[in-house]
Scaffold this motif. Structure first.
Motif, PDB file in Angstrom:
ATOM      1  N   VAL A 159       0.844  -1.200   0.000  1.00 47.78           N
ATOM      2  CA  VAL A 159       0.000   0.000   0.000  1.00 47.78           C
ATOM      3  C   VAL A 159       0.875   1.244   0.000  1.00 47.78           C
ATOM      4  CG1 VAL A 159      -1.801   1.275   1.206  1.00 47.78           C
ATOM      5  CG2 VAL A 159      -1.810  -1.236   1.233  1.00 47.78           C
ATOM      6  N   PRO A 160       0.789   2.094  -1.037  1.00 51.37           N
ATOM      7  CA  PRO A 160       1.613   3.297  -1.097  1.00 51.37           C
ATOM      8  C   PRO A 160       1.022   4.418  -0.248  1.00 51.37           C
ATOM      9  CG  PRO A 160       0.210   3.228  -3.008  1.00 51.37           C
ATOM     10  CD  PRO A 160      -0.074   1.964  -2.230  1.00 51.37           C
ATOM     11  N   GLU A 161       1.809   5.435  -0.015  1.00 54.61           N
ATOM     12  CA  GLU A 161       1.314   6.631   0.677  1.00 54.61           C
ATOM     13  C   GLU A 161       1.069   7.698  -0.396  1.00 54.61           C
ATOM     14  OE1 GLU A 161       2.055   8.070   5.096  1.00 54.61           O
ATOM     15  OE2 GLU A 161       3.820   8.331   3.841  1.00 54.61           O
ATOM     16  N   GLY A 162      -0.021   7.513  -1.109  1.00 54.59           N
ATOM     17  CA  GLY A 162      -0.314   8.380  -2.244  1.00 54.59           C
ATOM     18  C   GLY A 162      -0.545   7.536  -3.484  1.00 54.59           C
ATOM     19  N   ASP A 163      -0.414   8.144  -4.642  1.00 49.37           N
ATOM     20  CA  ASP A 163      -0.643   7.447  -5.902  1.00 49.37           C
ATOM     21  C   ASP A 163       0.526   6.528  -6.245  1.00 49.37           C
ATOM     22  OD1 ASP A 163      -2.973   8.853  -6.002  1.00 49.37           O
ATOM     23  OD2 ASP A 163      -2.324  10.253  -7.552  1.00 49.37           O
ATOM     24  N   ALA A 164       0.270   5.602  -7.172  1.00 47.85           N
ATOM     25  CA  ALA A 164       1.309   4.652  -7.559  1.00 47.85           C
ATOM     26  C   ALA A 164       1.067   4.179  -8.982  1.00 47.85           C
ATOM     27  CB  ALA A 164       1.322   3.461  -6.608  1.00 47.85           C
ATOM     28  N   HIS A 165       2.118   3.730  -9.630  1.00 49.37           N
ATOM     29  CA  HIS A 165       1.971   3.103 -10.937  1.00 49.37           C
ATOM     30  C   HIS A 165       1.387   1.716 -10.743  1.00 49.37           C
ATOM     31  CE1 HIS A 165       4.075   6.147 -13.341  1.00 49.37           C
ATOM     32  NE2 HIS A 165       4.853   6.303 -12.272  1.00 49.37           N
ATOM     33  N   MET A 166       0.330   1.396 -11.467  1.00 54.39           N
ATOM     34  CA  MET A 166      -0.341   0.113 -11.339  1.00 54.39           C
ATOM     35  C   MET A 166      -0.125  -0.702 -12.602  1.00 54.39           C
ATOM     36  SD  MET A 166      -1.632   0.507  -8.319  1.00 54.39           S
ATOM     37  CE  MET A 166      -2.749  -0.875  -8.192  1.00 54.39           C
ATOM     38  N   SER A 167      -0.013  -2.018 -12.445  1.00 51.64           N
ATOM     39  CA  SER A 167       0.205  -2.916 -13.575  1.00 51.64           C
ATOM     40  C   SER A 167      -0.941  -3.912 -13.700  1.00 51.64           C
ATOM     41  CB  SER A 167       1.520  -3.685 -13.412  1.00 51.64           C
ATOM     42  OG  SER A 167       2.625  -2.814 -13.436  1.00 51.64           O
ATOM     43  N   ILE A 168      -1.431  -4.096 -14.929  1.00 51.19           N
ATOM     44  CA  ILE A 168      -2.484  -5.063 -15.227  1.00 51.19           C
ATOM     45  C   ILE A 168      -2.140  -5.756 -16.537  1.00 51.19           C
ATOM     46  CG2 ILE A 168      -4.939  -5.422 -15.712  1.00 51.19           C
ATOM     47  CD1 ILE A 168      -5.573  -2.960 -14.075  1.00 51.19           C
ATOM     48  N   ASN A 169      -2.094  -7.048 -16.523  1.00 47.98           N
ATOM     49  CA  ASN A 169      -1.810  -7.836 -17.728  1.00 47.98           C
ATOM     50  C   ASN A 169      -0.531  -7.395 -18.421  1.00 47.98           C
ATOM     51  OD1 ASN A 169      -4.193  -9.331 -17.347  1.00 47.98           O
ATOM     52  ND2 ASN A 169      -5.402  -7.866 -18.529  1.00 47.98           N
ATOM     53  N   GLY A 170       0.468  -7.065 -17.614  1.00 52.53           N
ATOM     54  CA  GLY A 170       1.749  -6.696 -18.178  1.00 52.53           C
ATOM     55  C   GLY A 170       1.869  -5.246 -18.596  1.00 52.53           C
ATOM     56  N   GLN A 171       0.777  -4.501 -18.512  1.00 48.08           N
ATOM     57  CA  GLN A 171       0.811  -3.077 -18.853  1.00 48.08           C
ATOM     58  C   GLN A 171       0.854  -2.245 -17.576  1.00 48.08           C
ATOM     59  OE1 GLN A 171      -2.754  -2.814 -21.383  1.00 48.08           O
ATOM     60  NE2 GLN A 171      -1.386  -2.296 -23.074  1.00 48.08           N
ATOM     61  N   ARG A 208      -5.991  22.949  -0.114  1.00 44.41           N
ATOM     62  CA  ARG A 208      -4.881  22.211   0.509  1.00 44.41           C
ATOM     63  C   ARG A 208      -5.485  21.171   1.441  1.00 44.41           C
ATOM     64  NH1 ARG A 208      -0.245  25.963   0.971  1.00 44.41           N
ATOM     65  NH2 ARG A 208      -0.857  28.049   0.276  1.00 44.41           N
ATOM     66  N   ILE A 209      -5.265  19.891   1.150  1.00 43.41           N
ATOM     67  CA  ILE A 209      -5.928  18.840   1.919  1.00 43.41           C
ATOM     68  C   ILE A 209      -4.928  17.755   2.312  1.00 43.41           C
ATOM     69  CG2 ILE A 209      -7.754  17.092   1.916  1.00 43.41           C
ATOM     70  CD1 ILE A 209      -9.246  18.784  -0.157  1.00 43.41           C
ATOM     71  N   THR A 210      -5.000  17.346   3.571  1.00 41.19           N
ATOM     72  CA  THR A 210      -4.279  16.164   4.039  1.00 41.19           C
ATOM     73  C   THR A 210      -5.313  15.109   4.386  1.00 41.19           C
ATOM     74  OG1 THR A 210      -2.428  17.450   4.942  1.00 41.19           O
ATOM     75  CG2 THR A 210      -2.727  15.208   5.774  1.00 41.19           C
ATOM     76  N   ASP A 211      -5.201  13.947   3.745  1.00 45.40           N
ATOM     77  CA  ASP A 211      -6.129  12.848   3.972  1.00 45.40           C
ATOM     78  C   ASP A 211      -5.408  11.794   4.804  1.00 45.40           C
ATOM     79  OD1 ASP A 211      -8.212  11.079   3.893  1.00 45.40           O
ATOM     80  OD2 ASP A 211      -8.313  10.904   1.716  1.00 45.40           O
ATOM     81  N   GLY A 291      -3.754  22.981  -4.111  1.00 42.85           N
ATOM     82  CA  GLY A 291      -4.107  22.094  -5.203  1.00 42.85           C
ATOM     83  C   GLY A 291      -3.654  20.667  -5.032  1.00 42.85           C
ATOM     84  N   SER A 292      -3.299  20.278  -3.811  1.00 38.07           N
ATOM     85  CA  SER A 292      -2.794  18.916  -3.605  1.00 38.07           C
ATOM     86  C   SER A 292      -3.516  18.220  -2.463  1.00 38.07           C
ATOM     87  CB  SER A 292      -1.288  18.935  -3.316  1.00 38.07           C
ATOM     88  OG  SER A 292      -1.017  19.611  -2.101  1.00 38.07           O
ATOM     89  N   VAL A 293      -3.603  16.899  -2.588  1.00 39.86           N
ATOM     90  CA  VAL A 293      -4.082  16.048  -1.503  1.00 39.86           C
ATOM     91  C   VAL A 293      -2.911  15.181  -1.068  1.00 39.86           C
ATOM     92  CG1 VAL A 293      -5.643  14.203  -0.810  1.00 39.86           C
ATOM     93  CG2 VAL A 293      -6.462  15.992  -2.345  1.00 39.86           C
ATOM     94  N   ARG A 294      -2.458  15.388   0.149  1.00 38.67           N
ATOM     95  CA  ARG A 294      -1.369  14.578   0.696  1.00 38.67           C
ATOM     96  C   ARG A 294      -1.974  13.424   1.486  1.00 38.67           C
ATOM     97  NH1 ARG A 294       2.250  17.595   4.923  1.00 38.67           N
ATOM     98  NH2 ARG A 294       0.162  17.969   5.710  1.00 38.67           N
ATOM     99  N   ILE A 295      -1.484  12.217   1.224  1.00 38.87           N
ATOM    100  CA  ILE A 295      -1.949  11.036   1.933  1.00 38.87           C
ATOM    101  C   ILE A 295      -0.984  10.714   3.069  1.00 38.87           C
ATOM    102  CG2 ILE A 295      -2.532   8.597   1.762  1.00 38.87           C
ATOM    103  CD1 ILE A 295      -4.392  10.349   0.153  1.00 38.87           C
ATOM    104  N   VAL A 296      -1.525  10.477   4.254  1.00 40.13           N
ATOM    105  CA  VAL A 296      -0.738  10.027   5.404  1.00 40.13           C
ATOM    106  C   VAL A 296      -1.325   8.699   5.867  1.00 40.13           C
ATOM    107  CG1 VAL A 296      -0.117  10.482   7.801  1.00 40.13           C
ATOM    108  CG2 VAL A 296      -0.110  12.359   6.145  1.00 40.13           C
ATOM    109  N   ASN A 297      -0.521   7.647   5.819  1.00 40.90           N
ATOM    110  CA  ASN A 297      -0.981   6.332   6.269  1.00 40.90           C
ATOM    111  C   ASN A 297      -0.696   6.173   7.759  1.00 40.90           C
ATOM    112  OD1 ASN A 297      -1.933   5.449   3.778  1.00 40.90           O
ATOM    113  ND2 ASN A 297       0.020   4.546   3.196  1.00 40.90           N
TER     114      ASN A 297
END
Length: 387
Positions: A159-171, A208-211, A291-297
């Motif tokens: 689980v990342p802290e924010g967005d991440a590159h995702m892979s499906i069927n090799g893409q 400005r948002i922290t989630d 303009g950003s949403v920061r994720i804190v796990n």
């Protein structure tokens, strides 16, 4: 003059957070906005806070007596009332808003049609009212919202802290995308949706948002709540509002077997209350870019339900309480599952927090709660509602 607003500031986390913010920033005025939803719902389901809690007026008076400060104020507001929220922000321009005004119990959201609608209106409409009010009146304000770590999809992926590159069927995605979220109850669906609302508000309105993706919280005290008995925060242990660790600790004190739903192989992230308050308080001065949403796990530790029960049992035995564990007697939520070995990115709290050991918090809570043993109502712990 209001510098900080805490929506839900009468609640389990909200009250000690308001205390911490007011004590840490004595030159700032902290406004608690609450409609006492949790107090009403607790009574509705036949529960009660095992730790006696005082009225909000008595709590604020106790803060003034204990700390010699008068920088906590209160206003009764229902966040789902758009006119009331708009009026509030037309009169104030806070630097930070902490949003904890949620119907926060997944079991409650599954009780029936009325409870589902109440959860969705309070949580989703309430959050939309808040972000629109900030857009119209104080768009530079820092909004810290409490999300739920339980809204992440249990995919077996780290689980990342924010967005991440995702892979499906090799893409692999060409740009980072939000980590998948999923739910099997209406409460967590509202947390998935308010996360999407937050992204839209940041992208379109430059907010400005922290989630804060918050795991289960356990603990009965903080340094601030222990200054006066009138400053205690609530402790729910019934089957609807009480968390699994709360239920186990209460059962152990009462000499009743800890009821593990199913086989207990499912996992739960868990964080000690004092640590949660420390992280949230520090976020007041840690403002993300417009303009950003920061994720804190906020999920430093993860255990199976069996591990939590065994930890409570061990600590209870050392203090002369029963340590029996009952498995497979109840499973109202069909909770047995695979204990995924996925890692969680906790970069933010790794920089700012030395987590309190859960075992230590359990031991302290057993000692503290023992004084309220005669108030325990075991009937409200027994599962009676199936999802």
């Amino acid at each position: 003059m209001v510098d900080i607003v805490v929506f839900g500031g009468d609640g389990y986390i909200g009250w000690p957070l308001a205390l911490s913010l007011a004590a840490t920033f004595p030159d700032k005025t902290v406004l608690i906005a609450d409609n006492f939803l949790t107090r009403r719902n607790s009574a509705k389901v036949g529960g009660h806070s095992l730790v006696p809690i005082y009225s909000i007026q008595e709590r604020i008076g106790a803060f003034e007596d204990a700390f010699g400060q008068s920088n906590i104020k209160f206003r009764g507001i229902d966040c789902s009332d758009s006119d009331a929220v708009l009026r509030l922000f037309k009169g104030i321009k806070p630097e930070a808003v902490f949003h904890l005004a949620h119907q926060r119990a997944a079991p409650y959201s599954m009780l029936g049609l009325k409870e589902t609608v109440e959860t969705i209106v309070n949580n989703e409409v309430g959050f939309i009212n808040l972000i629109w009010s900030l857009k119209l009146n104080c768009p530079d304000c820092h909004l810290v919202k409490i999300g739920s770590f339980g809204a992440y999809a249990q995919s077996g992926l780290d689980v990342p802290e924010g967005d991440a590159h995702m892979s499906i069927n090799g893409q692999t995605s060409s740009v980072p995308v939000p980590f998948p979220r999923s739910s099997d109850d209406f409460y967590h669906i509202t947390k998935i949706n308010d996360g999407k609302f937050a992204r839209l508000a940041a992208k379109k309105w430059n907010l400005r948002i922290t989630d804060v993706m918050q795991s289960t919280v356990f603990g009965t005290m903080t340094d601030h709540t222990m200054k006066d008995t009138r400053l205690y925060t609530r402790f729910d242990y019934d089957e609807i509002l009480g968390t699994v660790a709360n239920r186990f600790v209460t059962q152990a004190i009462a000499g009743y077997p800890m009821t593990v739903y199913g086989s207990g192989t499912q996992t739960s992230g868990i964080m000690v209350l004092e640590d949660v308050i420390n992280v949230l308080t520090k976020l007041n001065n840690d403002v993300p870019d417009p303009g950003s949403v920061r994720i804190v796990n906020n999920s430093p530790q993860k255990y199976t339900i069996n591990e939590i029960a065994e930890m409570v049992g061990s600590e209870a035995s050392q203090r002369g309480f029963s340590s029996a564990i009952s498995r497979d007697r109840f499973n109202p939520r069909q909770e047995d599952g695979v204990a995924y070995d996925a890692k969680v990115d906790t970069t933010h709290i790794d920089r700012t927090l030395n987590p309190t050991p859960l075992r230590e918090a359990i031991g302290e809570s057993l000692g503290f709660l023992a004084r309220f043993r005669d108030s325990i109502n075991l009937k409200c712990i027994e599962p009676t509602h199936s999802w």
